[in-house]
Design a protein around this motif. Structure first.
Motif, mmCIF file in Angstrom:
data_model
loop_
_atom_site.group_PDB
_atom_site.id
_atom_site.type_symbol
_atom_site.label_atom_id
_atom_site.label_comp_id
_atom_site.label_asym_id
_atom_site.label_seq_id
_atom_site.Cartn_x
_atom_site.Cartn_y
_atom_site.Cartn_z
ATOM 1 N N LEU A 271 9.877 -58.173 8.762
ATOM 2 C CA LEU A 271 9.734 -59.622 8.627
ATOM 3 C C LEU A 271 10.863 -60.273 7.841
ATOM 4 N N ALA A 272 11.846 -59.469 7.443
ATOM 5 C CA ALA A 272 13.019 -59.961 6.719
ATOM 6 C C ALA A 272 12.638 -60.695 5.438
ATOM 7 N N VAL A 273 11.744 -60.082 4.651
ATOM 8 C CA VAL A 273 11.405 -60.622 3.334
ATOM 9 C C VAL A 273 11.807 -59.594 2.287
ATOM 10 N N GLU A 274 12.155 -60.078 1.098
ATOM 11 C CA GLU A 274 12.668 -59.187 0.063
ATOM 12 C C GLU A 274 11.593 -58.481 -0.737
ATOM 13 N N LYS A 275 10.514 -59.193 -1.033
ATOM 14 C CA LYS A 275 9.481 -58.565 -1.848
ATOM 15 C C LYS A 275 8.114 -59.120 -1.500
ATOM 16 N N GLY A 276 7.100 -58.371 -1.911
ATOM 17 C CA GLY A 276 5.728 -58.795 -1.681
ATOM 18 C C GLY A 276 5.335 -59.924 -2.615
ATOM 19 N N SER A 277 4.176 -60.479 -2.366
ATOM 20 C CA SER A 277 3.664 -61.580 -3.174
ATOM 21 C C SER A 277 3.048 -61.046 -4.464
ATOM 22 N N ALA A 278 3.335 -61.717 -5.558
ATOM 23 C CA ALA A 278 2.716 -61.357 -6.837
ATOM 24 C C ALA A 278 1.281 -61.877 -6.906
ATOM 25 N N LYS A 279 0.982 -62.884 -6.106
ATOM 26 C CA LYS A 279 -0.359 -63.491 -6.073
ATOM 27 C C LYS A 279 -0.851 -63.470 -4.628
ATOM 28 N N ILE A 280 -1.283 -62.299 -4.174
ATOM 29 C CA ILE A 280 -1.590 -62.136 -2.749
ATOM 30 C C ILE A 280 -2.727 -63.025 -2.263
ATOM 31 N N SER A 281 -3.631 -63.424 -3.143
ATOM 32 C CA SER A 281 -4.723 -64.288 -2.696
ATOM 33 C C SER A 281 -4.285 -65.744 -2.559
ATOM 34 N N GLU A 282 -3.168 -66.094 -3.190
ATOM 35 C CA GLU A 282 -2.707 -67.478 -3.180
ATOM 36 C C GLU A 282 -1.427 -67.696 -2.380
ATOM 37 N N VAL A 283 -0.492 -66.738 -2.452
ATOM 38 C CA VAL A 283 0.825 -66.916 -1.838
ATOM 39 C C VAL A 283 1.044 -65.847 -0.777
ATOM 40 N N LYS A 284 1.273 -66.283 0.450
ATOM 41 C CA LYS A 284 1.547 -65.362 1.554
ATOM 42 C C LYS A 284 3.050 -65.364 1.822
ATOM 43 N N ILE A 285 3.604 -64.167 2.075
ATOM 44 C CA ILE A 285 5.051 -64.054 2.220
ATOM 45 C C ILE A 285 5.527 -64.076 3.664
ATOM 46 N N GLY A 286 4.606 -63.965 4.608
ATOM 47 C CA GLY A 286 5.015 -63.966 6.004
ATOM 48 C C GLY A 286 3.834 -63.777 6.923
ATOM 49 N N ASN A 287 4.142 -63.774 8.223
ATOM 50 C CA ASN A 287 3.116 -63.662 9.251
ATOM 51 C C ASN A 287 3.596 -62.659 10.290
ATOM 52 N N ALA B 175 -0.393 -54.407 4.587
ATOM 53 C CA ALA B 175 0.009 -55.801 4.802
ATOM 54 C C ALA B 175 -0.786 -56.725 3.883
ATOM 55 N N ALA B 176 -2.081 -56.471 3.757
ATOM 56 C CA ALA B 176 -2.914 -57.290 2.870
ATOM 57 C C ALA B 176 -2.462 -57.144 1.423
ATOM 58 N N SER B 177 -2.075 -55.932 1.040
ATOM 59 C CA SER B 177 -1.726 -55.678 -0.363
ATOM 60 C C SER B 177 -0.391 -56.280 -0.785
ATOM 61 N N ILE B 178 0.444 -56.643 0.184
ATOM 62 C CA ILE B 178 1.721 -57.272 -0.197
ATOM 63 C C ILE B 178 1.750 -58.770 0.124
ATOM 64 N N GLY B 179 0.632 -59.293 0.637
ATOM 65 C CA GLY B 179 0.543 -60.738 0.856
ATOM 66 C C GLY B 179 1.001 -61.209 2.211
ATOM 67 N N LEU B 180 0.817 -60.390 3.232
ATOM 68 C CA LEU B 180 1.165 -60.803 4.591
ATOM 69 C C LEU B 180 -0.062 -61.302 5.333
ATOM 70 N N GLU C 91 -0.986 -62.520 12.501
ATOM 71 C CA GLU C 91 -1.356 -63.535 13.478
ATOM 72 C C GLU C 91 -2.194 -64.641 12.824
ATOM 73 N N ASN C 92 -1.685 -65.110 11.688
ATOM 74 C CA ASN C 92 -2.277 -66.210 10.913
ATOM 75 C C ASN C 92 -3.649 -65.896 10.340
ATOM 76 N N LYS C 93 -3.982 -64.615 10.225
ATOM 77 C CA LYS C 93 -5.269 -64.212 9.665
ATOM 78 C C LYS C 93 -5.042 -63.256 8.508
ATOM 79 N N ASN C 94 -6.044 -63.164 7.646
ATOM 80 C CA ASN C 94 -6.038 -62.144 6.615
ATOM 81 C C ASN C 94 -6.069 -60.790 7.331
ATOM 82 N N PRO C 95 -5.195 -59.853 6.963
ATOM 83 C CA PRO C 95 -5.175 -58.548 7.629
ATOM 84 C C PRO C 95 -6.517 -57.822 7.607
ATOM 85 N N LEU C 96 -7.338 -58.082 6.601
ATOM 86 C CA LEU C 96 -8.641 -57.430 6.538
ATOM 87 C C LEU C 96 -9.577 -57.931 7.636
#
Length: 103
Positions: free
Chosen positions: A28-44, A77-82, A85-90
């Motif tokens: 997904l060409a992102v550098e790092k995962g989200s520090a706040k996975i419940s609030e900030v998503k880094i990609g789709n 994917a859920a653990s790094i904030g991704l 298809e616009n859904k929570n990976p879980l």
């Protein structure tokens, strides 16, 4: 992992694929995962991206089939904030378990 034959001085080196999180970030060409996975998503990611990574990782995983490998990649994917298809990976894991998604 490496193995050396001390008599013949022959050696072999086994390599494995990068960590799942690194493959996801690279795809997904992102550098790092989200520090706040419940609030900030880094990609789709698409489900195709997830399946592709599951197939790459499958040989190095304990999972016995690709479906379980897909579920594992979705967990990462859920653990790094991704999103997937616009859904929570879980949520997508539940769809895979219910047979709504094919891997």
């Amino acid at each position: 992992e490496s193995d050396v034959n001390e008599k013949t001085k022959e050696f072999s080196v086994k390599t494995s694929s990068p960590p799942t999180s690194e493959l996801l970030k690279s795809e997904l060409a992102v550098e790092k995962g989200s520090a706040k996975i419940s609030e900030v998503k880094i990609g789709n990611a698409s489900i195709e991206d997830i399946i592709k990574i599951a197939k790459i990782k499958h040989g190095n995983m304990l999972e016995k089939d690709v479906k379980r490998a897909v579920k594992s990649v979705l967990g990462t994917a859920a653990s790094i904030g991704l999103l997937v298809e616009n859904k929570n990976p879980l949520e997508v894991v539940q769809e895979v378990e219910q047979g709504q998604r094919r891997s």
